[in-house]
Design a protein around this motif. Structure first.
Motif, PDB file in Angstrom:
ATOM      1  N   GLN A   9      14.317  66.781  -8.759  1.00  0.00           N
ATOM      2  CA  GLN A   9      13.001  66.219  -9.048  1.00  0.00           C
ATOM      3  C   GLN A   9      11.917  67.006  -8.321  1.00  0.00           C
ATOM      4  O   GLN A   9      12.086  67.433  -7.182  1.00  0.00           O
ATOM      5  N   CYS A  30       8.742  60.593 -15.434  1.00  0.00           N
ATOM      6  CA  CYS A  30       9.335  59.862 -14.311  1.00  0.00           C
ATOM      7  C   CYS A  30      10.774  60.308 -14.046  1.00  0.00           C
ATOM      8  O   CYS A  30      11.309  60.067 -12.958  1.00  0.00           O
ATOM      9  N   ARG A  35       6.810  61.133  -7.987  1.00  0.00           N
ATOM     10  CA  ARG A  35       5.645  60.264  -8.136  1.00  0.00           C
ATOM     11  C   ARG A  35       4.676  60.847  -9.168  1.00  0.00           C
ATOM     12  O   ARG A  35       4.590  62.064  -9.327  1.00  0.00           O
ATOM     13  N   ILE A  36       3.991  59.956  -9.822  1.00  0.00           N
ATOM     14  CA  ILE A  36       3.049  60.350 -10.874  1.00  0.00           C
ATOM     15  C   ILE A  36       1.755  59.572 -10.674  1.00  0.00           C
ATOM     16  O   ILE A  36       1.782  58.362 -10.434  1.00  0.00           O
ATOM     17  N   PHE A 157       8.271  51.403 -14.064  1.00  0.00           N
ATOM     18  CA  PHE A 157       8.117  52.528 -13.137  1.00  0.00           C
ATOM     19  C   PHE A 157       7.079  52.230 -12.061  1.00  0.00           C
ATOM     20  O   PHE A 157       6.353  53.121 -11.623  1.00  0.00           O
ATOM     21  N   GLN A 160       7.046  54.458  -8.934  1.00  0.00           N
ATOM     22  CA  GLN A 160       6.794  55.889  -9.095  1.00  0.00           C
ATOM     23  C   GLN A 160       5.369  56.215  -9.522  1.00  0.00           C
ATOM     24  O   GLN A 160       4.868  57.297  -9.243  1.00  0.00           O
ATOM     25  N   ILE A 161       4.728  55.267 -10.191  1.00  0.00           N
ATOM     26  CA  ILE A 161       3.438  55.562 -10.815  1.00  0.00           C
ATOM     27  C   ILE A 161       2.292  54.905 -10.057  1.00  0.00           C
ATOM     28  O   ILE A 161       2.334  53.716  -9.743  1.00  0.00           O
TER      29      ILE A 161
END
Length: 474
Positions: A9, A30, A35-36, A157, A160-161
């Motif tokens: 990743q 993702c 992370r986004i 998510f 992550q987001i």
């Protein structure tokens, strides 16, 4: 979506735009980024969108007056009809496996067969009659779909987001020597004078749509000009929501999706109606479908959007008779048959301008003309009269209120078709009122200038006018 443990990743991806494209892109990434960050200019995480029930979202959608209302001011076309191809629907279900059940069970959405529940015409040919393979049509409006997808993205998510909404990207952070984009500069959308911040990322994706600033940024930072082609063909469209009712034509009533495409230059107008909700009703004439109705055009042959009556009249003259039949059966809030308002009952004027009686007389004369034409059914008289009488009223209204709008203490109270009341009040002391200032329209300002010019000319020639009158009397 399954994650493979042997895929390395990256750290951080930045997605510009949190609409349909941004949502799906973030969901895919993702799998590859720890992370986004999604940068979105609109307030897409407000409570109306994220906490409202299905029926509340639909009610809010139907009450929106314009794309600049609270919602998606950055995506004006979100309220128009959209079609999601079967491949797009398949992608959504792969990314969000629970989506179908939620749409069907919570939002009263369903899919429709393009082979058996659709009637799409082009140049008089039924396009779907010889399909060898059936396809599903998802009966949902984009406004609702986007809200549901955003909820699913946040649910699946969440760790992550990160969302930065009400935020505008102002430029890119670049290293010209390495020919690389390293991040973005952003600030609050609400305050143009707010501080600018830097955000760095391993990968940046622009999903801001048709109003993208990327060509400007790339030219500024890399002297890179993106070739573009613009095709202007006079496209326009009108969309509204209504309930489908029986037309007594089995071929129309059995089709949930009905439309005819544009075939320029022979036919510059088209239409489509697509279902967006299944509704419960006790009306035997109802098809139990809440649908979006859309009329589109090219070559600048725009359909009217000022009133439903005008749109209906235009449809009768410009579109296929079957669509006119569907619209006449559409359950909108129409003016009742065989009932009209006339004179002061329709519009009351400042008595100082002495227009009330003449206004009523002109409308009564117009009503007599309608009956004298002997070509209208009695049930159609009311909506035809309203259209014609409103022209008379508008003339009198502009003439009599032009000076009224100059009043320093002007107060305007507006009630829209949904019963919502807005108050505007003018005051030299802004602390005297909590209401916004009323703004005169361009036509109103023109009338004010016109009246002033007439007044000045009369004043300049006043003595001459008196003399002429005296000569004439002699």
């Amino acid at each position: 979506m399954k994650f493979s443990s042997n895929i390395s990743q990256y750290d951080h991806a930045i997605v510009l735009g949190g609409s349909i494209g941004g949502i799906v892109t973030a969901a895919y990434l993702c799998k590859y980024f720890k992370r986004i960050t999604i940068i979105e200019s609109d307030d897409v995480l407000n409570d109306i969108f994220m906490k409202s029930t299905s029926s509340e979202i639909l009610d809010y959608r139907c009450r929106l007056e314009s794309p600049t209302s609270l919602g998606r001011s950055g995506v004006s076309q979100i309220y128009q009809i959209h079609g999601l191809h079967s491949e797009g629907y398949k992608i959504l279900l792969e990314l969000f496996p629970q989506l179908k059940d939620k749409l069907f069970n919570e939002y009263d959405i369903r899919t429709y067969s393009l082979k058996t529940e659709c009637r799409l015409m082009n140049s008089g040919v039924l396009l779907n009659q010889d399909l060898t393979e059936d396809f599903d049509w998802l009966g949902i409006d984009r406004f609702t779909l986007e809200i549901v997808l955003r909820k699913e993205l946040c649910l699946k998510f969440d760790k992550q987001i990160e969302w930065k909404y009400n935020t505008r990207v102002t430029d890119l952070i670049v290293d010209q020597s390495l020919n690389i984009v390293k991040g973005i500069k952003y600030r609050s959308k609400k305050n143009n004078n707010s501080l600018s911040f830097d955000m760095y990322g391993d990968f940046i994706i622009d999903c801001t749509g048709r109003n993208t600033s990327s060509p400007k940024w790339l030219k500024k930072n890399f002297n890179l000009i993106i070739p573009t082609v613009q095709v202007h063909f006079g496209c326009g469209y009108v969309t509204f929501i209504g309930e489908r009712f029986r037309t007594d034509d089995p071929s129309l009533d059995s089709a949930a999706i009905i439309g005819a495409g544009v075939d320029s230059p022979n036919k510059n107008t088209g239409f489509i109606t697509t279902p967006i909700r299944i509704i419960k009703t006790i009306d035997n004439n109802s098809l139990g479908i809440l649908a979006t109705f859309g009329i589109d055009c090219v070559n600048f042959e725009y359909p009217p959007n000022d009133s439903y009556e005008n749109l209906l009249e235009w449809t009768k003259e410009n579109l296929d008779s079957e669509y006119y039949t569907i619209l006449t059966k559409n359950k909108s809030k129409k003016w009742p048959q065989n009932y009209i308002l006339l004179g002061d009952a329709m519009c009351t004027f400042n008595p100082q301008y002495a227009q009330g009686m003449t206004h009523a007389f002109r409308q009564a004369r117009e009503l007599e003309k309608l009956f004298g034409e002997s070509c209208h059914k009695l049930k159609d008289i009311s909506h035809i009269f309203n259209r014609r009488a409103s022209v008379i009223t508008e003339e009198c209204w502009l003439a009599s209120t032009a000076n009224d709008w100059k009043s320093p203490s002007l107060k305007v109270i507006e009630t829209n078709k949904n019963g919502d009341v807005k108050v505007y009040q003018r005051s030299s002391d802004s602390t005297m009122t909590n209401h916004p200032q009323p703004r005169a329209t361009l036509m109103m300002r023109f009338m004010q200038c016109f009246n002033m010019e007439i007044h000045n000319r009369i004043t300049e020639n006043f003595d001459t006018t008196i003399c002429l009158r005296q000569i004439n009397r002699k």
